[in-house]
Design a protein around this motif. Structure first.
Motif, short mmCIF file in Angstrom:
data_model
loop_
_atom_site.label_atom_id
_atom_site.label_comp_id
_atom_site.label_asym_id
_atom_site.label_seq_id
_atom_site.Cartn_x
_atom_site.Cartn_y
_atom_site.Cartn_z
N LYS A 5 -17.49 22.40 31.10
CA LYS A 5 -16.94 21.86 29.87
C LYS A 5 -16.49 22.95 28.91
O LYS A 5 -15.41 22.87 28.32
N SER A 6 -17.29 24.02 28.79
CA SER A 6 -16.94 25.11 27.87
C SER A 6 -15.71 25.87 28.35
O SER A 6 -14.82 26.19 27.55
N SER A 7 -15.63 26.14 29.64
CA SER A 7 -14.47 26.87 30.15
C SER A 7 -13.22 26.01 30.10
O SER A 7 -12.11 26.51 29.86
N LEU A 8 -13.37 24.70 30.30
CA LEU A 8 -12.23 23.79 30.22
C LEU A 8 -11.70 23.75 28.79
O LEU A 8 -10.48 23.75 28.56
N THR A 9 -12.61 23.72 27.80
CA THR A 9 -12.19 23.72 26.40
C THR A 9 -11.40 24.97 26.08
O THR A 9 -10.38 24.92 25.39
N LYS A 10 -11.84 26.13 26.59
CA LYS A 10 -11.13 27.38 26.36
C LYS A 10 -9.73 27.33 26.97
O LYS A 10 -8.76 27.80 26.39
N ASP A 106 1.81 31.28 32.07
CA ASP A 106 1.16 30.28 32.92
C ASP A 106 -0.02 29.61 32.23
O ASP A 106 -0.20 28.39 32.31
N GLU A 107 -0.84 30.43 31.53
CA GLU A 107 -2.05 29.90 30.92
C GLU A 107 -1.75 28.98 29.73
O GLU A 107 -2.66 28.31 29.22
N GLU A 108 -0.50 28.94 29.27
CA GLU A 108 -0.13 28.08 28.15
C GLU A 108 0.40 26.73 28.61
O GLU A 108 0.86 25.93 27.79
N ILE A 109 0.32 26.47 29.91
CA ILE A 109 0.85 25.23 30.47
C ILE A 109 -0.28 24.39 31.05
O ILE A 109 -1.14 24.89 31.78
N CYS A 110 -0.25 23.10 30.74
CA CYS A 110 -1.12 22.11 31.38
C CYS A 110 -0.21 21.20 32.20
O CYS A 110 0.78 20.67 31.67
N VAL A 125 -0.89 27.10 36.99
CA VAL A 125 -0.92 26.88 35.54
C VAL A 125 -2.32 27.08 34.96
O VAL A 125 -3.31 27.14 35.69
N GLY A 126 -2.36 27.18 33.63
CA GLY A 126 -3.64 27.41 32.95
C GLY A 126 -4.60 26.25 33.06
O GLY A 126 -5.81 26.44 33.20
N VAL A 127 -4.07 25.01 32.98
CA VAL A 127 -4.91 23.82 33.13
C VAL A 127 -4.26 22.89 34.16
O VAL A 127 -3.18 22.35 33.92
N ALA A 128 -4.92 22.73 35.28
CA ALA A 128 -4.45 21.84 36.33
C ALA A 128 -5.24 20.54 36.24
O ALA A 128 -6.47 20.54 36.30
N VAL A 129 -4.51 19.42 36.09
CA VAL A 129 -5.16 18.12 35.94
C VAL A 129 -4.69 17.20 37.06
O VAL A 129 -3.50 17.09 37.34
N ALA A 130 -5.65 16.51 37.68
CA ALA A 130 -5.34 15.49 38.67
C ALA A 130 -5.74 14.14 38.10
O ALA A 130 -6.79 14.00 37.46
N GLU A 157 -5.44 10.17 28.04
CA GLU A 157 -6.74 10.82 28.14
C GLU A 157 -6.60 12.34 28.06
O GLU A 157 -7.38 13.01 27.37
N VAL A 158 -5.61 12.87 28.73
CA VAL A 158 -5.38 14.33 28.72
C VAL A 158 -4.97 14.80 27.33
O VAL A 158 -5.43 15.84 26.85
N VAL A 159 -4.10 14.04 26.68
CA VAL A 159 -3.65 14.41 25.34
C VAL A 159 -4.84 14.49 24.38
O VAL A 159 -4.96 15.42 23.59
N GLU A 160 -5.74 13.52 24.47
CA GLU A 160 -6.92 13.54 23.59
C GLU A 160 -7.77 14.78 23.83
O GLU A 160 -8.23 15.42 22.89
N LEU A 161 -7.97 15.15 25.09
CA LEU A 161 -8.73 16.35 25.41
C LEU A 161 -8.07 17.60 24.85
O LEU A 161 -8.73 18.49 24.30
N LEU A 162 -6.75 17.68 25.00
CA LEU A 162 -6.01 18.83 24.48
C LEU A 162 -6.15 18.96 22.97
O LEU A 162 -6.43 20.05 22.45
N LEU A 163 -5.98 17.86 22.28
CA LEU A 163 -6.01 17.90 20.82
C LEU A 163 -7.42 18.07 20.27
O LEU A 163 -7.61 18.67 19.21
N LYS A 164 -8.42 17.57 20.99
CA LYS A 164 -9.80 17.82 20.58
C LYS A 164 -10.14 19.29 20.71
O LYS A 164 -10.82 19.88 19.86
N ALA A 165 -9.66 19.93 21.79
CA ALA A 165 -9.91 21.35 21.98
C ALA A 165 -9.25 22.19 20.89
O ALA A 165 -9.78 23.22 20.48
#
Length: 323
Positions: A5-10, A106-110, A125-130, A157-165
């Motif tokens: 969770k912590s590394s994903l938030t970063k 790359d790390e600036e892309i989800c 990419v920086g955040v890979a989501v399935a 769901e992904v947008v909420e995670l991004l904006l919460k981070a």
């Protein structure tokens, strides 16, 4: 490749761009055709709202798909998505083009994907989501697997995670609550109708707003706009650069403007010490300071009152001053 969770938030904190596969991510992956061979797809409303919120929060949002589709282009246009790459080429090539055009690392892309064609992008990419309905190989390559399936709120769901981070989510929620309360306050100030249930006090502000009110037939009753609305602790509201338009038969019948005003919901009154301007047909009234009372439907300009009439004075008296 799931992250803690912590590394994903970063990882989410570094994201400036959200790229989305289309079929299977923004849709459920099913293609429907009518008798004439026309293509049909269904998109999720919550996903659309999430994309709109992401864009307002400053994220670059794009659609990347190996399948050209006029329907996808139309959906992108509806949501204001400017980055649209659709074509039977390697998806990483399309993402590389986006990176060059927008100076992204790359790390600036989800990226959100669901099938094997998405793996070249997901692996870089920086955040890979399935999404939840993705194939096993894609889930294994992802930093995060959504709880919702493609076409059913996974993007939201992904947008909420991004904006919460990014720490932006509480402000977005508060803004939407404020807009709802604002509409209720406007209803009383425009028509003198007390809301059926008390509206709780809220603090904070909204910027560049536009709140319309329609009747049961969908006709505009009034519309209020402003640069900023500040919600005070006492339940009142300060509106800056306010413009209120009142309609008759979907036509603007009266316009009221002032640089700043106070709305007092508890007493159903409004007050301003600033210059005011009312315009109706060929009658324009200006002055300094004003009070209005929703209970008595009265409006009083304090001082420096001037009335300018163009055209027929008789018509002006009948159409404007008689109000």
């Amino acid at each position: 490749m799931k992250s803690t969770k912590s590394s994903l938030t970063k990882r989410f904190k570094r994201v400036r761009c959200l790229l989305l596969d289309v079929d299977g991510v923004l849709t459920d992956g099913k293609l429907h055709f009518d008798a004439q061979g026309g293509e049909m797809k269904s998109f999720d409303i919550q996903d659309g709202h999430g994309i709109a919120v992401a864009r307002k929060a400053g994220l670059l949002v794009g659609f990347v798909s190996g399948r050209p589709s006029p329907i996808t282009e139309r959906r992108a246009k509806e949501l204001g998505v400017e980055v649209v790459k659709l074509g039977p080429v390697n998806k990483w090539q399309m993402v590389e083009e986006i990176k060059r055009q927008h100076q992204l690392a790359d790390e600036e892309i989800c990226f959100v994907g669901d099938d094997l064609l998405d793996l070249p992008v997901l692996n870089r990419v920086g955040v890979a989501v399935a999404v939840a309905n993705a194939v096993p190989e894609v889930k294994a390559a992802a930093h995060y697997v959504t709880k919702r399936t493609g076409g059913s709120g996974a993007v939201r769901e992904v947008v909420e995670l991004l904006l919460k981070a990014r720490g932006a989510w509480p402000g977005i929620v508060a803004k939407h609550i404020a807009v709802g309360l604002f509409a209720g306050l406007l209803a009383f100030s425009a028509w003198g109708e007390q809301p059926k249930s008390p509206v709780p006090a809220v603090t904070g502000y909204i910027e560049k707003f536009e709140v319309p009110e329609r009747d049961e037939q969908g006709n505009l009753k009034w519309k209020l706009m402003g640069d900023k609305a500040l919600f005070n602790e006492d339940g009142s509201m300060t509106v800056f650069n306010m413009r209120a338009e009142f309609f008759t038969s979907n036509r603007v019948a009266l316009v009221f403007t002032t640089p700043v005003c106070q709305l007092d919901r508890a007493n159903k009154r409004g007050h301003t010490d600033a210059p005011v301007r009312l315009a109706r047909d060929n009658v324009v009234m200006t002055g300094t300071g004003a009070d209005w009372d929703a209970d008595t439907a009265s409006f009083m300009v304090h001082s420096n009152v001037q009335v300018v009439i163009t055209g027929s004075v008789t018509n002006a008296m009948q159409m404007g001053l008689s109000q």
